[in-house]
Design a protein around this motif. Structure first.
Motif, PDB file in Angstrom:
ATOM      1  N   PRO A  77       3.558   9.543   2.208  1.00 10.48           N
ATOM      2  CA  PRO A  77       3.711   8.540   1.232  1.00 10.48           C
ATOM      3  C   PRO A  77       4.471   7.325   1.755  1.00 10.48           C
ATOM      4  CG  PRO A  77       4.391  10.662   0.772  1.00 10.48           C
ATOM      5  CD  PRO A  77       4.070  10.872   2.100  1.00 10.48           C
ATOM      6  N   PHE A  78       5.526   7.197   2.653  1.00  8.78           N
ATOM      7  CA  PHE A  78       5.986   6.207   2.962  1.00  8.78           C
ATOM      8  C   PHE A  78       5.020   5.272   3.729  1.00  8.78           C
ATOM      9  CE2 PHE A  78       8.732   3.682   6.177  1.00  8.78           C
ATOM     10  CZ  PHE A  78       9.295   2.856   5.539  1.00  8.78           C
ATOM     11  N   GLY A  79       4.038   5.704   4.531  1.00  8.70           N
ATOM     12  CA  GLY A  79       3.073   5.017   5.190  1.00  8.70           C
ATOM     13  C   GLY A  79       2.309   4.189   4.391  1.00  8.70           C
ATOM     14  N   GLU A  80       1.836   5.075   2.936  1.00 10.07           N
ATOM     15  CA  GLU A  80       1.116   4.520   2.097  1.00 10.07           C
ATOM     16  C   GLU A  80       1.905   3.436   1.136  1.00 10.07           C
ATOM     17  OE1 GLU A  80      -1.956   4.787   1.539  1.00 10.07           O
ATOM     18  OE2 GLU A  80      -2.436   6.514   2.496  1.00 10.07           O
ATOM     19  N   GLU A  81       3.095   3.548   0.966  1.00 11.57           N
ATOM     20  CA  GLU A  81       3.991   2.559   0.678  1.00 11.57           C
ATOM     21  C   GLU A  81       3.755   1.229   1.253  1.00 11.57           C
ATOM     22  OE1 GLU A  81       8.150   2.799  -0.216  1.00 11.57           O
ATOM     23  OE2 GLU A  81       7.689   4.367  -1.790  1.00 11.57           O
ATOM     24  N   ILE A  82       3.993   1.139   2.726  1.00 14.00           N
ATOM     25  CA  ILE A  82       3.748  -0.209   3.527  1.00 14.00           C
ATOM     26  C   ILE A  82       2.230  -0.467   3.321  1.00 14.00           C
ATOM     27  CG2 ILE A  82       3.770  -0.621   6.047  1.00 14.00           C
ATOM     28  CD1 ILE A  82       6.112   1.227   6.514  1.00 14.00           C
ATOM     29  N   ARG A  83       1.130   0.355   3.421  1.00 11.77           N
ATOM     30  CA  ARG A  83      -0.071  -0.092   3.210  1.00 11.77           C
ATOM     31  C   ARG A  83      -0.233  -0.706   2.007  1.00 11.77           C
ATOM     32  NH1 ARG A  83      -4.503   2.898   5.942  1.00 11.77           N
ATOM     33  NH2 ARG A  83      -5.311   3.179   3.793  1.00 11.77           N
ATOM     34  N   ALA A  84       0.188  -0.158   0.878  1.00 14.27           N
ATOM     35  CA  ALA A  84      -0.017  -0.855  -0.497  1.00 14.27           C
ATOM     36  C   ALA A  84       0.724  -2.080  -0.643  1.00 14.27           C
ATOM     37  CB  ALA A  84       0.719   0.074  -1.558  1.00 14.27           C
ATOM     38  N   ALA A  85       1.856  -2.341   0.204  1.00 18.34           N
ATOM     39  CA  ALA A  85       2.636  -3.627   0.272  1.00 18.34           C
ATOM     40  C   ALA A  85       1.758  -4.646   0.997  1.00 18.34           C
ATOM     41  CB  ALA A  85       4.020  -3.609   0.593  1.00 18.34           C
ATOM     42  N   PHE A  86       1.263  -4.238   2.108  1.00 16.10           N
ATOM     43  CA  PHE A  86       0.223  -5.292   2.752  1.00 16.10           C
ATOM     44  C   PHE A  86      -0.946  -5.580   1.766  1.00 16.10           C
ATOM     45  CE2 PHE A  86       1.896  -4.102   6.914  1.00 16.10           C
ATOM     46  CZ  PHE A  86       1.810  -5.235   7.508  1.00 16.10           C
ATOM     47  N   ARG A  87      -1.498  -4.555   1.076  1.00 13.70           N
ATOM     48  CA  ARG A  87      -2.803  -4.887   0.336  1.00 13.70           C
ATOM     49  C   ARG A  87      -2.363  -5.750  -1.047  1.00 13.70           C
ATOM     50  NH1 ARG A  87      -3.861   0.411   1.182  1.00 13.70           N
ATOM     51  NH2 ARG A  87      -2.857   1.302  -0.897  1.00 13.70           N
ATOM     52  N   ALA A  88      -1.123  -5.835  -1.528  1.00  6.83           N
ATOM     53  CA  ALA A  88      -0.773  -6.525  -2.469  1.00  6.83           C
ATOM     54  C   ALA A  88      -0.183  -7.829  -2.129  1.00  6.83           C
ATOM     55  CB  ALA A  88       0.739  -5.986  -3.220  1.00  6.83           C
ATOM     56  N   ASP A  89       0.321  -7.985  -0.818  1.00  8.15           N
ATOM     57  CA  ASP A  89       0.331  -9.389  -0.282  1.00  8.15           C
ATOM     58  C   ASP A  89      -0.642 -10.110  -0.130  1.00  8.15           C
ATOM     59  OD1 ASP A  89       2.315 -11.377   1.033  1.00  8.15           O
ATOM     60  OD2 ASP A  89       0.846 -10.770   2.617  1.00  8.15           O
ATOM     61  N   ALA A  90      -1.773  -9.500   0.593  1.00  9.96           N
ATOM     62  CA  ALA A  90      -3.182  -9.990   0.864  1.00  9.96           C
ATOM     63  C   ALA A  90      -4.009 -10.179  -0.512  1.00  9.96           C
ATOM     64  CB  ALA A  90      -4.057  -8.933   1.615  1.00  9.96           C
ATOM     65  N   GLN A  91      -3.769  -9.396  -1.433  1.00  9.14           N
ATOM     66  CA  GLN A  91      -4.411  -9.851  -2.794  1.00  9.14           C
ATOM     67  C   GLN A  91      -3.849 -11.116  -3.471  1.00  9.14           C
ATOM     68  OE1 GLN A  91      -4.188  -6.107  -4.964  1.00  9.14           O
ATOM     69  NE2 GLN A  91      -6.031  -5.317  -3.944  1.00  9.14           N
ATOM     70  N   ALA A  92      -2.601 -11.151  -3.187  1.00  7.91           N
ATOM     71  CA  ALA A  92      -2.024 -12.410  -3.511  1.00  7.91           C
ATOM     72  C   ALA A  92      -2.168 -13.618  -2.740  1.00  7.91           C
ATOM     73  CB  ALA A  92      -0.488 -12.158  -3.919  1.00  7.91           C
ATOM     74  N   GLY A  93      -3.034 -13.401  -1.950  1.00  5.46           N
ATOM     75  CA  GLY A  93      -3.094 -14.603  -1.071  1.00  5.46           C
ATOM     76  C   GLY A  93      -2.155 -15.015  -0.005  1.00  5.46           C
ATOM     77  N   GLY A  94      -1.375 -13.805   0.403  1.00  2.05           N
ATOM     78  CA  GLY A  94      -0.304 -13.987   1.335  1.00  2.05           C
ATOM     79  C   GLY A  94      -0.839 -13.696   2.614  1.00  2.05           C
ATOM     80  N   ARG A  95      -0.044 -13.938   3.860  1.00  2.00           N
ATOM     81  CA  ARG A  95      -0.201 -13.443   5.159  1.00  2.00           C
ATOM     82  C   ARG A  95       0.896 -12.896   5.772  1.00  2.00           C
ATOM     83  NH1 ARG A  95      -4.108 -16.980   8.138  1.00  2.00           N
ATOM     84  NH2 ARG A  95      -5.023 -15.110   8.405  1.00  2.00           N
ATOM     85  N   ALA A  96       1.563 -11.926   4.875  1.00  2.00           N
ATOM     86  CA  ALA A  96       2.774 -11.396   5.505  1.00  2.00           C
ATOM     87  C   ALA A  96       2.763 -10.805   6.833  1.00  2.00           C
ATOM     88  CB  ALA A  96       3.754 -10.850   4.444  1.00  2.00           C
ATOM     89  N   LYS A  97       3.971 -11.111   7.641  1.00  2.00           N
ATOM     90  CA  LYS A  97       3.939 -10.013   8.753  1.00  2.00           C
ATOM     91  C   LYS A  97       4.598  -8.794   8.733  1.00  2.00           C
ATOM     92  CE  LYS A  97       2.461 -13.523  11.339  1.00  2.00           C
ATOM     93  NZ  LYS A  97       0.720 -13.599  11.432  1.00  2.00           N
ATOM     94  N   PHE A  98       4.225  -8.017   9.308  1.00  2.00           N
ATOM     95  CA  PHE A  98       4.881  -6.413   9.215  1.00  2.00           C
ATOM     96  C   PHE A  98       6.243  -6.398   9.158  1.00  2.00           C
ATOM     97  CE2 PHE A  98       6.452  -2.612  11.033  1.00  2.00           C
ATOM     98  CZ  PHE A  98       6.262  -1.749  10.493  1.00  2.00           C
ATOM     99  N   PRO A  99       7.340  -7.253   9.593  1.00  2.00           N
ATOM    100  CA  PRO A  99       8.744  -7.036   9.473  1.00  2.00           C
ATOM    101  C   PRO A  99       9.060  -7.615   8.016  1.00  2.00           C
ATOM    102  CG  PRO A  99       8.290  -8.004  11.711  1.00  2.00           C
ATOM    103  CD  PRO A  99       6.991  -8.140  10.997  1.00  2.00           C
ATOM    104  N   ALA A 100       8.377  -8.696   7.372  1.00  2.00           N
ATOM    105  CA  ALA A 100       8.618  -8.900   6.050  1.00  2.00           C
ATOM    106  C   ALA A 100       8.010  -7.856   5.110  1.00  2.00           C
ATOM    107  CB  ALA A 100       7.859 -10.301   5.611  1.00  2.00           C
ATOM    108  N   VAL A 101       7.136  -7.267   5.414  1.00  2.00           N
ATOM    109  CA  VAL A 101       6.288  -6.292   4.309  1.00  2.00           C
ATOM    110  C   VAL A 101       7.179  -4.986   4.503  1.00  2.00           C
ATOM    111  CG1 VAL A 101       4.577  -4.953   4.155  1.00  2.00           C
ATOM    112  CG2 VAL A 101       4.227  -7.013   4.629  1.00  2.00           C
ATOM    113  N   LEU A 102       7.655  -4.880   5.824  1.00  2.00           N
ATOM    114  CA  LEU A 102       8.667  -3.284   5.784  1.00  2.00           C
ATOM    115  C   LEU A 102       9.816  -3.623   5.293  1.00  2.00           C
ATOM    116  CD1 LEU A 102       8.973  -0.606   7.289  1.00  2.00           C
ATOM    117  CD2 LEU A 102       9.534  -1.814   9.230  1.00  2.00           C
ATOM    118  N   GLY A 103      10.537  -4.912   5.444  1.00  2.00           N
ATOM    119  CA  GLY A 103      11.746  -5.165   4.900  1.00  2.00           C
ATOM    120  C   GLY A 103      11.574  -5.127   3.400  1.00  2.00           C
ATOM    121  N   GLY A 104      10.629  -5.794   2.817  1.00  2.00           N
ATOM    122  CA  GLY A 104      10.422  -5.645   1.253  1.00  2.00           C
ATOM    123  C   GLY A 104      10.145  -4.289   0.671  1.00  2.00           C
ATOM    124  N   VAL A 105       9.689  -3.240   1.362  1.00  3.99           N
ATOM    125  CA  VAL A 105       9.334  -2.026   0.971  1.00  3.99           C
ATOM    126  C   VAL A 105      10.862  -1.364   0.975  1.00  3.99           C
ATOM    127  CG1 VAL A 105       8.476   0.353   1.577  1.00  3.99           C
ATOM    128  CG2 VAL A 105       6.954  -1.756   1.604  1.00  3.99           C
TER     129      VAL A 105
END
Length: 162
Positions: A77-105
């Motif tokens: 479930p935690f890994g899926e949260e990170i994956r979902a955050a990457f997908r949401a960022d990409a769908q919004a046109g973002g290109r967030a790096k892993f540290p930003a996505v992880l920090g946001g989660v």
């Protein structure tokens, strides 16, 4: 004939020596941790006080985000949260790096595994945020107070520190 046999032995020894050297040189590469895991270890400050952390798989198990101890799909479930955050960022046109996505989660305050401790609290307590059987051994309020006193989720934002 003797000269050819001697050359064969020398060639065999040389090949053996080269093989041994290539194995010895590849050990650090084989033991090195994957890129995301290495970044997470640094972001969580799990590397502090361990000069050999890059070669110690006990610092952060693959099961932090994955179901299997060897990593790969499927994710917990935690890994899926990170994956979902990457997908949401990409769908919004973002290109967030892993540290930003992880920090946001972690800043979102979610509890991926539903064990009553937020993911950030579990990271701080060094338990697995994707495994409901792995949780801090102290009450939530006590862990939350100690986590807040240490800096809270700001510790895990890119560039965050102690």
């Amino acid at each position: 004939m003797v000269g050819l046999r001697g050359a064969g032995l020398k060639g065999g020894r040389l090949a053996g020596a080269l093989l041994a050297a290539s194995v010895a040189l590849s050990v650090p590469v084989a033991l090195a941790l994957p890129q995301y895991r290495t970044a997470a270890i640094r972001q969580f400050h799990y590397d502090e006080g361990n000069p050999l952390w890059e070669y110690d798989r006990r610092v952060m198990a693959c099961t932090f985000c994955h179901v299997k101890a060897s990593g790969g799909a499927p994710w917990n479930p935690f890994g899926e949260e990170i994956r979902a955050a990457f997908r949401a960022d990409a769908q919004a046109g973002g290109r967030a790096k892993f540290p930003a996505v992880l920090g946001g989660v972690l800043a979102a305050g979610k509890d991926a595994d539903g064990d009553g401790y937020s993911d950030a609290l579990e990271v701080w307590a060094r338990t697995l945020p994707g495994d409901p059987q792995s949780r801090p051994d102290r009450p939530v309020a006590e862990v939350q107070a100690a986590f807040g006193a240490a800096g809270g989720t700001a510790l895990y934002l890119p560039g965050g520190g102690k």
